[in-house]
Scaffold this motif. Sequence first.
Motif, PDB file in Angstrom:
ATOM      1  N   VAL A  26       7.070   9.532  47.206  1.00 37.83           N
ATOM      2  CA  VAL A  26       6.326   9.912  46.003  1.00 37.83           C
ATOM      3  C   VAL A  26       5.091   9.021  45.851  1.00 37.83           C
ATOM      4  O   VAL A  26       4.016   9.498  45.456  1.00 37.83           O
ATOM      5  CB  VAL A  26       7.229   9.829  44.763  1.00 37.83           C
ATOM      6  N   LEU A 172      12.005   8.056  39.208  1.00 41.41           N
ATOM      7  CA  LEU A 172      11.352   9.329  39.518  1.00 41.41           C
ATOM      8  C   LEU A 172      11.139  10.163  38.258  1.00 41.41           C
ATOM      9  O   LEU A 172      10.101  10.815  38.094  1.00 41.41           O
ATOM     10  CB  LEU A 172      12.170  10.109  40.541  1.00 41.41           C
ATOM     11  N   LEU A 173      12.116  10.142  37.358  1.00 41.74           N
ATOM     12  CA  LEU A 173      11.950  10.829  36.078  1.00 41.74           C
ATOM     13  C   LEU A 173      10.798  10.211  35.291  1.00 41.74           C
ATOM     14  O   LEU A 173       9.989  10.924  34.674  1.00 41.74           O
ATOM     15  CB  LEU A 173      13.248  10.749  35.271  1.00 41.74           C
ATOM     16  N   TRP A 176       7.539  11.430  36.711  1.00 34.41           N
ATOM     17  CA  TRP A 176       7.281  12.805  36.291  1.00 34.41           C
ATOM     18  C   TRP A 176       6.775  12.856  34.850  1.00 34.41           C
ATOM     19  O   TRP A 176       5.828  13.585  34.538  1.00 34.41           O
ATOM     20  CB  TRP A 176       8.562  13.629  36.422  1.00 34.41           C
ATOM     21  N   THR A 180       3.063  14.250  33.660  1.00 30.05           N
ATOM     22  CA  THR A 180       3.035  15.527  32.933  1.00 30.05           C
ATOM     23  C   THR A 180       2.986  15.398  31.421  1.00 30.05           C
ATOM     24  O   THR A 180       2.662  16.370  30.740  1.00 30.05           O
ATOM     25  CB  THR A 180       4.267  16.377  33.300  1.00 30.05           C
ATOM     26  N   ARG A 189      -4.433  13.935  36.932  1.00 30.68           N
ATOM     27  CA  ARG A 189      -4.442  15.329  37.385  1.00 30.68           C
ATOM     28  C   ARG A 189      -5.836  15.935  37.321  1.00 30.68           C
ATOM     29  O   ARG A 189      -6.212  16.751  38.159  1.00 30.68           O
ATOM     30  CB  ARG A 189      -3.445  16.147  36.548  1.00 30.68           C
ATOM     31  N   SER A 256       2.335  17.351  46.243  1.00 29.75           N
ATOM     32  CA  SER A 256       3.300  17.984  45.340  1.00 29.75           C
ATOM     33  C   SER A 256       4.478  17.047  45.103  1.00 29.75           C
ATOM     34  O   SER A 256       5.262  16.778  46.018  1.00 29.75           O
ATOM     35  CB  SER A 256       3.791  19.305  45.941  1.00 29.75           C
ATOM     36  N   LEU A 257       4.629  16.554  43.874  1.00 28.10           N
ATOM     37  CA  LEU A 257       5.733  15.646  43.579  1.00 28.10           C
ATOM     38  C   LEU A 257       7.093  16.339  43.622  1.00 28.10           C
ATOM     39  O   LEU A 257       8.040  15.794  44.203  1.00 28.10           O
ATOM     40  CB  LEU A 257       5.505  14.982  42.220  1.00 28.10           C
ATOM     41  N   PRO A 258       7.259  17.544  43.023  1.00 27.01           N
ATOM     42  CA  PRO A 258       8.565  18.221  43.147  1.00 27.01           C
ATOM     43  C   PRO A 258       8.929  18.510  44.602  1.00 27.01           C
ATOM     44  O   PRO A 258      10.086  18.336  45.003  1.00 27.01           O
ATOM     45  CB  PRO A 258       8.369  19.522  42.353  1.00 27.01           C
TER      46      PRO A 258
END
Length: 308
Positions: A26, A172-173, A176, A180, A189, A256-258
Amino acid sequence: MDLGPYLILASLEGAVTAAVLALTAVGLSLVFGVMRVVNIAHGEFFMLGAVIAWWIAHSMGGHPAIGFAVALVVAPLIVGVIAVLADMTILKRVNYDPERTIVATIGLLYIIQQLTLMTYGPEARPVEAPFNTRLAIPWFEHGENGWQMIWPWGLGTTSYKLAVIGAAAGVLLGVWILMTRTRAGLVMRATQADRDMALAFGIPVEKVYALVFGLGAALAALAAVLIVPIQQAHYLMGADPLLLSFIVVIIGGLGSLPGTVLAAVLIGLSDGIISVFFSPTLAKILATLLVGLVLVFRPQGLFGTRHS
């Protein structure tokens, strides 16, 4: 004993690999996604995290948990600052040109590696885990009296390995949420989508690049701090994380992180299972073959978007 317990044991080992790999990849994906920079020195930031963790744990003394807790915070910060300085003094001067940044980060790789060899030495050195209770895992088997719980010999893990999986998931959460749900993530972004437009709206793009490069390196260092009680700190330990991170980022989709997290889980679990039942070399061969197939049939990766 049936195949099932062995499969669970291999999956747990693979989950630890996947957790650490996801953090490392990541960080690499963030740097490429926002800056369009292929950071060849990413593995050396991983290695630095492990070496600094050993140095802190060795210097602190006392209970292992104290030194490890300090290393968990300090090592990623130090590596992140080093990465920010590298961005400001090297990458900024080559104007983030894709070809020249590859050459620059290759040079950075050798500088970090050789300086570590000169100061830390060639030895592989362990860091004691803050806690390491052995946990037996039950299995259910159907016998003459119906289903019953058994405790197969050797089927177990440690509390620290489970903590690594949980800690990686939490970080990781957090990444995210940062990307976002926060203003900083919105700025990142926006810079990723259109650098020139971001500049026109007054976004300090060079500062964003420096912070993203530092964040990517800090995530790699954090992954190394988590794994070093299981492995050992060594000045050449950055090669495998770098290779696997590139494999994960290519499969998941550049930037792309996901996709990166999903690919890390797939590669980590398959690496653990194949390594236990066959060999680690075969696991690396199959992962590389998978990259080739992705590049042929879906060049943008699982979650990436095709650029016109």
